[in-house]
Design a protein around this motif. Structure first.
Motif, PDB file in Angstrom:
ATOM      1  N   THR A  60       0.819  -1.218   0.000  1.00 25.57           N
ATOM      2  CA  THR A  60       0.000   0.000   0.000  1.00 25.57           C
ATOM      3  C   THR A  60       0.848   1.261   0.000  1.00 25.57           C
ATOM      4  O   THR A  60       0.323   2.362  -0.181  1.00 25.57           O
ATOM      5  CB  THR A  60      -0.916   0.008   1.234  1.00 25.57           C
ATOM      6  N   THR A  61       2.156   1.106   0.181  1.00 29.83           N
ATOM      7  CA  THR A  61       3.024   2.284   0.266  1.00 29.83           C
ATOM      8  C   THR A  61       3.401   2.844  -1.102  1.00 29.83           C
ATOM      9  O   THR A  61       3.926   3.958  -1.196  1.00 29.83           O
ATOM     10  CB  THR A  61       4.313   1.933   1.036  1.00 29.83           C
ATOM     11  N   VAL A  62       3.168   2.063  -2.169  1.00 31.64           N
ATOM     12  CA  VAL A  62       3.464   2.519  -3.535  1.00 31.64           C
ATOM     13  C   VAL A  62       2.313   2.113  -4.444  1.00 31.64           C
ATOM     14  O   VAL A  62       1.494   1.253  -4.108  1.00 31.64           O
ATOM     15  CB  VAL A  62       4.785   1.910  -4.070  1.00 31.64           C
ATOM     16  N   THR A  63       2.249   2.731  -5.618  1.00 32.64           N
ATOM     17  CA  THR A  63       1.221   2.401  -6.610  1.00 32.64           C
ATOM     18  C   THR A  63       1.835   1.514  -7.688  1.00 32.64           C
ATOM     19  O   THR A  63       2.623   1.977  -8.518  1.00 32.64           O
ATOM     20  CB  THR A  63       0.654   3.678  -7.257  1.00 32.64           C
ATOM     21  N   LEU A  64       1.487   0.232  -7.641  1.00 39.53           N
ATOM     22  CA  LEU A  64       2.072  -0.718  -8.580  1.00 39.53           C
ATOM     23  C   LEU A  64       1.435  -0.645  -9.956  1.00 39.53           C
ATOM     24  O   LEU A  64       2.062  -0.998 -10.958  1.00 39.53           O
ATOM     25  CB  LEU A  64       1.940  -2.141  -8.034  1.00 39.53           C
ATOM     26  N   GLU A  65       0.159  -0.208 -10.019  1.00 37.04           N
ATOM     27  CA  GLU A  65      -0.575  -0.254 -11.282  1.00 37.04           C
ATOM     28  C   GLU A  65       0.111   0.548 -12.385  1.00 37.04           C
ATOM     29  O   GLU A  65       0.004   0.216 -13.566  1.00 37.04           O
ATOM     30  CB  GLU A  65      -2.003   0.274 -11.084  1.00 37.04           C
ATOM     31  N   ARG A  66       0.831   1.576 -12.010  1.00 38.47           N
ATOM     32  CA  ARG A  66       1.485   2.428 -13.009  1.00 38.47           C
ATOM     33  C   ARG A  66       2.479   1.627 -13.856  1.00 38.47           C
ATOM     34  O   ARG A  66       2.664   1.901 -15.040  1.00 38.47           O
ATOM     35  CB  ARG A  66       2.203   3.568 -12.288  1.00 38.47           C
ATOM     36  N   PHE A  67       3.119   0.640 -13.234  1.00 40.22           N
ATOM     37  CA  PHE A  67       4.121  -0.146 -13.952  1.00 40.22           C
ATOM     38  C   PHE A  67       3.682  -1.601 -14.124  1.00 40.22           C
ATOM     39  O   PHE A  67       4.516  -2.494 -14.275  1.00 40.22           O
ATOM     40  CB  PHE A  67       5.458  -0.098 -13.207  1.00 40.22           C
ATOM     41  N   ALA A  68       2.370  -1.841 -14.094  1.00 37.73           N
ATOM     42  CA  ALA A  68       1.858  -3.202 -14.277  1.00 37.73           C
ATOM     43  C   ALA A  68       2.288  -3.741 -15.636  1.00 37.73           C
ATOM     44  O   ALA A  68       2.025  -3.145 -16.673  1.00 37.73           O
ATOM     45  CB  ALA A  68       0.335  -3.209 -14.168  1.00 37.73           C
ATOM     46  N   GLY A  69       3.004  -4.869 -15.599  1.00 30.81           N
ATOM     47  CA  GLY A  69       3.489  -5.469 -16.834  1.00 30.81           C
ATOM     48  C   GLY A  69       4.673  -4.771 -17.445  1.00 30.81           C
ATOM     49  O   GLY A  69       5.175  -5.179 -18.500  1.00 30.81           O
ATOM     50  N   ARG A  70       5.166  -3.708 -16.799  1.00 32.93           N
ATOM     51  CA  ARG A  70       6.313  -2.946 -17.308  1.00 32.93           C
ATOM     52  C   ARG A  70       7.443  -2.925 -16.281  1.00 32.93           C
ATOM     53  O   ARG A  70       8.134  -1.933 -16.115  1.00 32.93           O
ATOM     54  CB  ARG A  70       5.896  -1.521 -17.666  1.00 32.93           C
ATOM     55  N   GLY A  71       7.569  -4.026 -15.596  1.00 27.64           N
ATOM     56  CA  GLY A  71       8.621  -4.146 -14.597  1.00 27.64           C
ATOM     57  C   GLY A  71       8.146  -4.777 -13.305  1.00 27.64           C
ATOM     58  O   GLY A  71       8.964  -5.176 -12.472  1.00 27.64           O
ATOM     59  N   ILE A  72       6.823  -4.868 -13.127  1.00 26.72           N
ATOM     60  CA  ILE A  72       6.258  -5.499 -11.937  1.00 26.72           C
ATOM     61  C   ILE A  72       5.909  -6.947 -12.283  1.00 26.72           C
ATOM     62  O   ILE A  72       5.201  -7.213 -13.251  1.00 26.72           O
ATOM     63  CB  ILE A  72       5.002  -4.764 -11.441  1.00 26.72           C
ATOM     64  N   HIS A  73       6.415  -7.893 -11.479  1.00 26.79           N
ATOM     65  CA  HIS A  73       6.174  -9.315 -11.720  1.00 26.79           C
ATOM     66  C   HIS A  73       5.579  -9.945 -10.458  1.00 26.79           C
ATOM     67  O   HIS A  73       5.923  -9.558  -9.337  1.00 26.79           O
ATOM     68  CB  HIS A  73       7.470 -10.037 -12.080  1.00 26.79           C
ATOM     69  N   TYR A  74       4.731 -10.955 -10.671  1.00 28.43           N
ATOM     70  CA  TYR A  74       4.151 -11.700  -9.554  1.00 28.43           C
ATOM     71  C   TYR A  74       4.520 -13.183  -9.611  1.00 28.43           C
ATOM     72  O   TYR A  74       3.909 -14.000  -8.937  1.00 28.43           O
ATOM     73  CB  TYR A  74       2.626 -11.529  -9.536  1.00 28.43           C
ATOM     74  N   GLY A  75       5.507 -13.511 -10.409  1.00 32.55           N
ATOM     75  CA  GLY A  75       5.992 -14.876 -10.512  1.00 32.55           C
ATOM     76  C   GLY A  75       7.367 -14.863 -11.143  1.00 32.55           C
ATOM     77  O   GLY A  75       7.684 -13.991 -11.955  1.00 32.55           O
ATOM     78  N   ALA A  76       8.189 -15.844 -10.776  1.00 31.94           N
ATOM     79  CA  ALA A  76       9.552 -15.925 -11.314  1.00 31.94           C
ATOM     80  C   ALA A  76       9.711 -17.244 -12.054  1.00 31.94           C
ATOM     81  O   ALA A  76       9.979 -18.280 -11.441  1.00 31.94           O
ATOM     82  CB  ALA A  76      10.579 -15.813 -10.188  1.00 31.94           C
ATOM     83  N   THR A  77       9.508 -17.219 -13.359  1.00 30.42           N
ATOM     84  CA  THR A  77       9.678 -18.390 -14.198  1.00 30.42           C
ATOM     85  C   THR A  77      10.896 -18.184 -15.095  1.00 30.42           C
ATOM     86  O   THR A  77      11.590 -17.170 -15.006  1.00 30.42           O
ATOM     87  CB  THR A  77       8.428 -18.634 -15.063  1.00 30.42           C
ATOM     88  N   HIS A  78      11.152 -19.136 -15.973  1.00 28.79           N
ATOM     89  CA  HIS A  78      12.304 -19.018 -16.874  1.00 28.79           C
ATOM     90  C   HIS A  78      12.157 -17.805 -17.797  1.00 28.79           C
ATOM     91  O   HIS A  78      13.165 -17.220 -18.207  1.00 28.79           O
ATOM     92  CB  HIS A  78      12.449 -20.298 -17.698  1.00 28.79           C
ATOM     93  N   LEU A  79      10.929 -17.437 -18.118  1.00 30.26           N
ATOM     94  CA  LEU A  79      10.719 -16.276 -18.979  1.00 30.26           C
ATOM     95  C   LEU A  79      11.223 -15.010 -18.299  1.00 30.26           C
ATOM     96  O   LEU A  79      11.953 -14.210 -18.894  1.00 30.26           O
ATOM     97  CB  LEU A  79       9.230 -16.148 -19.321  1.00 30.26           C
ATOM     98  N   GLU A  80      10.849 -14.819 -17.028  1.00 26.98           N
ATOM     99  CA  GLU A  80      11.313 -13.643 -16.298  1.00 26.98           C
ATOM    100  C   GLU A  80      12.828 -13.694 -16.055  1.00 26.98           C
ATOM    101  O   GLU A  80      13.510 -12.669 -16.093  1.00 26.98           O
ATOM    102  CB  GLU A  80      10.588 -13.529 -14.949  1.00 26.98           C
ATOM    103  N   ALA A  81      13.340 -14.899 -15.824  1.00 26.02           N
ATOM    104  CA  ALA A  81      14.777 -15.026 -15.586  1.00 26.02           C
ATOM    105  C   ALA A  81      15.582 -14.570 -16.801  1.00 26.02           C
ATOM    106  O   ALA A  81      16.641 -13.955 -16.659  1.00 26.02           O
ATOM    107  CB  ALA A  81      15.122 -16.474 -15.236  1.00 26.02           C
ATOM    108  N   GLN A  82      15.089 -14.851 -17.993  1.00 26.65           N
ATOM    109  CA  GLN A  82      15.768 -14.409 -19.208  1.00 26.65           C
ATOM    110  C   GLN A  82      15.759 -12.888 -19.313  1.00 26.65           C
ATOM    111  O   GLN A  82      16.752 -12.276 -19.725  1.00 26.65           O
ATOM    112  CB  GLN A  82      15.094 -15.019 -20.435  1.00 26.65           C
TER     113      GLN A  82
END
Length: 748
Positions: free
Chosen positions: A537-559
């Motif tokens: 609640t201390t920051v607004t994540l929606e501004r960067f939704a899909g542009r740097g904010i991740h909710y899972g760490a898979t091989h795609l994000e690792a690359q």
């Protein structure tokens, strides 16, 4: 090339440089006898055509002064009609381009419906260049061809050295060749390690059934004659049979805009199909009869019966189906092309969806492919319409929703809308998948509904190391994929990218309303919707939704995070697994934890992994305070709650895995929830304490252990109040719930 007798030394040096650069075709005996380049190439081409069982050999050499001999071309007798060499030469010029400095090590193209490999080569020190083109029907081509060419070149060189009168030349070339063979073999071993693993399991990908096994399968299908040229199924078809080849032979190909790509050939004793067939999805390849004969045809329902009743054949078939699906994914042999950008949130969304659902696709990156970018510009396609999805020969979608993509590629084709099911499971995390496996295997008509991708929160875990039976750990994706195939083997249906928005419980059977208006009827329901990560609640994540904010760490994000600094927020097991996994590719991982330590929220083995990892910096008593960036995330700041010190790091990737809230909004007012929104079950139901509550228990018997305040509706996994937030316990609850489902069904 014109022969220059007065300069034999230069000719020898030129062809020796071919050895030094390992162009793959070389005949030292021809050098020592003074033959010209085209004769040398021609002689060895004939040998390679036979020894490597190729369809095509094409060689072109060009000298530093620009002279170019006619290309040397050899076709196998099976190649009909034989193309003109000039036609092939023009295509090669187009494929390779004019700038030899930018040539890749090897590229693959399709010519006349056959896949060929181009091995462009930079020769010598004076600007000569050449191209070696070879065509093969083998799955492991071109990498194995490179290895075989190396072996052939070494053998031919040895013969030539024996005939040479120059002992010093023998020693010099032999020494250099030995070094080159060792070096090149090591390079091939390193770069093709994964491919070699795939080659090793080729017998499991295309197993040959014994006569006894074929006879056991005969009881489930029918034998018929297949004619040469007959197409047994095409891409996009649903519910195709499995064919066991008795005396016929097939080729499995994938049509493309440039012709056909060969996937592999099937001979008598082998069988068709891959994992999508069991799931009732559309095919992505075409099966064509190459040699007529008898085939055993098994319709989908007959195949499922065979798999359920014959354990031996079940193992062979399912293993081959899964390996073939993995091969299609690894080789990008899907019926879908995604054209997008790594900076596009929607591109990441669709790629993640396809990847987690195990659907093969080809990705074209507009950030590095100028041709595709220019093409889209000419068609006036705006940034908001990226990504473009092309597939099935007639599908062109501009930035589709996940549900649109799922429907377009046929992931939900096997679902009968409006049907009545014995058991409907909402949520395909570990608990829901376990319920589906046990429900379907025990004969219940089972439907599994998942709003995104199977595996749930656990499906994004890079490695689960404390799950029973996997001493080296298992990724959430692997665990979910295996469970899906297991459930589908027993006949469970699955609806993907579909969310339940309302439960209508006024009467039974219950009604489940989906987001697209579809209604399913259920005699019993298992709710396994899990929980979602809480957003700070201390920051607004929606501004960067899909542009740097991740909710899972898979091989795609690792690359995406390779050699970069990343931040993981959270102190639970999922956050710890993500931090350890990302540290393998990221330069630095900052782990922000609100608490004073990890002891109460994380498994001990993970704490040890984190504390002993020099690439992970653990920051307790810390929380986010600011996110910066014009378009994409560029900088993250956090504050130490004890000291008040603020620290900032330049980063493009923030992984949020802090806390969890249950996905139960669609159940508000329908069943009893605790103060946090988790589903109350069994003894936790506060019925005796609050007799005046609005949701009284309507039956004379007490609720079963996992049963909610609504009879016949059960809750399992993270969504259930009081559950242990572990994969193993979720699987246990999911499987246990089916025994209670049977009791509830018996009451109807």
């Amino acid at each position: 090339m014109t022969k220059h007798p007065e300069r034999p030394a230069e000719e020898i040096k030129r062809l020796q440089r071919c050895i030094n650069d390992l162009v793959g075709i070389l005949a030292l005996p021809a050098i020592w006898t003074g033959a010209e380049a085209s004769q040398i190439v021609g002689t060895l081409s004939d040998s390679l055509l036979l020894m490597l069982q190729l369809d095509l050999i094409f060689v072109r050499l060009r000298g530093s002064s620009g002279e170019a001999p006619d290309p040397v071309v050899r076709f196998a007798p099976t190649w009909e009609p034989t193309p003109q060499p000039q036609e092939l030469a023009e295509l090669i010029d187009e494929w390779l381009g004019s700038d030899s400095q930018k040539w890749p090590a090897a590229i693959r193209k399709s010519f006349r419906g056959r896949e060929i490999c181009l091995i462009p080569l930079r020769l010598g020190l004076h600007g000569e260049f050449g191209a070696v083109v070879a065509g093969s029907q083998r799955v492991d081509f071109p990498q194995q061809t490179e290895k075989l060419l190396l072996s052939v070149a070494a053998n031919q060189a040895a013969i030539g050295l024996q005939e040479s009168t120059s002992r010093s030349a023998q020693r010099q070339v032999a020494s250099h060749l030995d070094q080159l063979v060792v070096q090149r073999t090591a390079e091939l071993a390193a770069t093709n390690e994964e491919l070699m693993k795939a080659v090793d399991v080729d017998t499991e990908t295309r197993p040959v059934l014994t006569q006894v096994e074929i006879d056991r399968a005969r009881a489930y299908g029918r034998v018929r004659q297949a004619e040469v040229g007959e197409v047994l199924y095409r891409p996009g078809e649903v519910g195709v049979p499995c064919f066991i080849l008795l005396s016929a032979s097939l080729e499995i190909v994938q049509p493309t805009i440039n012709g056909e790509r060969l996937v592999f050939n099937l001979c008598p004793g082998m069988f068709t199909g891959e994992a999508g067939m069991i799931a009732g999805q559309r095919t992505v390849v075409q099966a064509r009869v190459m040699q007529g004969g008898e085939i055993l045809e098994l319709r989908p329902e007959e195949l499922r019966t065979l798999v359920a009743r014959d354990a031996g054949l079940s193992k062979i078939l399912l293993q081959a189906f899964i390996l073939r699906r993995l091969m299609l994914i690894n080789r990008q042999l899907g019926n879908v092309v995604v054209i997008g950008s790594r900076h596009s949130a929607d591109t990441l969304r669709l790629r993640e969806f396809l990847g987690r659902n195990g659907h093969p696709y080809t990705y074209v990156d507009l950030d590095s492919d100028d041709t595709s970018r220019n093409l889209l510009d000419r068609f006036a396609i705006s940034i908001s319409e990226i990504p473009i999805v092309i597939g099935n020969g007639n599908m062109v979608l501009r930035n589709p929703s996940t549900a649109q993509l799922a429907d377009s590629i046929g992931l939900n084709d096997s679902i009968n809308k409006g049907s009545l099911y014995d058991l409907v499971i909402v949520g395909a995390g570990p608990a829901g998948l376990a319920a589906a496996v046990y429900g379907a295997s025990e004969g219940l008509d089972t439907l599994l509904i998942e709003s995104h991708a199977p595996g749930g929160q656990a499906g994004t875990s890079s490695k689960i190391e404390n799950y029973l039976g996997f001493e080296t750990g298992v990724s959430g994706q692997e665990l979910a994929t295996s469970a899906i195939r297991q459930a589908q083997k027993f006949g469970a249906k699955m609806a993907l990218a579909r969310a339940i928005v309302q439960l209508r419980c006024q009467r039974r059977p219950y009604e489940l309303l989906m987001d697209d208006g579809t209604v399913f009827f259920a005699r019993t329901i298992v709710v396994a919707t899990g929980a979602s990560y809480n957003k700070p609640t201390t920051v607004t994540l929606e501004r960067f939704a899909g542009r740097g904010i991740h909710y899972g760490a898979t091989h795609l994000e690792a690359q995406l995070c390779e050699d970069q600094e990343v931040i993981v927020v959270g102190g639970g097991n999922s956050a710890g697994q993500a931090a350890v996994f990302l540290s393998q590719t990221a330069r630095k991982v900052f782990m922000l934890v609100r608490g004073a330590d990890l002891a109460e929220s994380m498994s001990r083995y993970l704490i040890q992994r984190i504390s002993g990892n020099p690439s992970i910096e653990l920051l307790c008593n810390s929380e986010l305070c600011r996110l910066d960036g014009e378009k994409d995330l560029e900088e993250v700041s956090w504050v130490n709650k004890q000291t008040g010190q603020v620290r900032s790091v330049s980063t493009h990737h923030l992984f949020v895995m802090a806390g969890a809230s249950p996905n139960t909004n669609w159940l508000q007012g329908r069943i009893a929830l605790d103060e946090k929104g988790f589903i109350l079950t069994g003894r936790d139901l506060p019925l005796a304490i609050d007799p005046d509550r609005r949701l009284p228990w309507p039956l004379s018997r007490p609720p079963y252990m996992l049963e909610s305040s609504l009879p016949g509706v059960f809750a399992v996994g993270d969504v259930r109040a009081g559950s242990i937030k572990r994969v193993a316990s979720a699987v246990g609850e999911g499987s246990t719930s089916v025994s209670m489902v049977h009791r509830a069904l018996a009451e109807l």
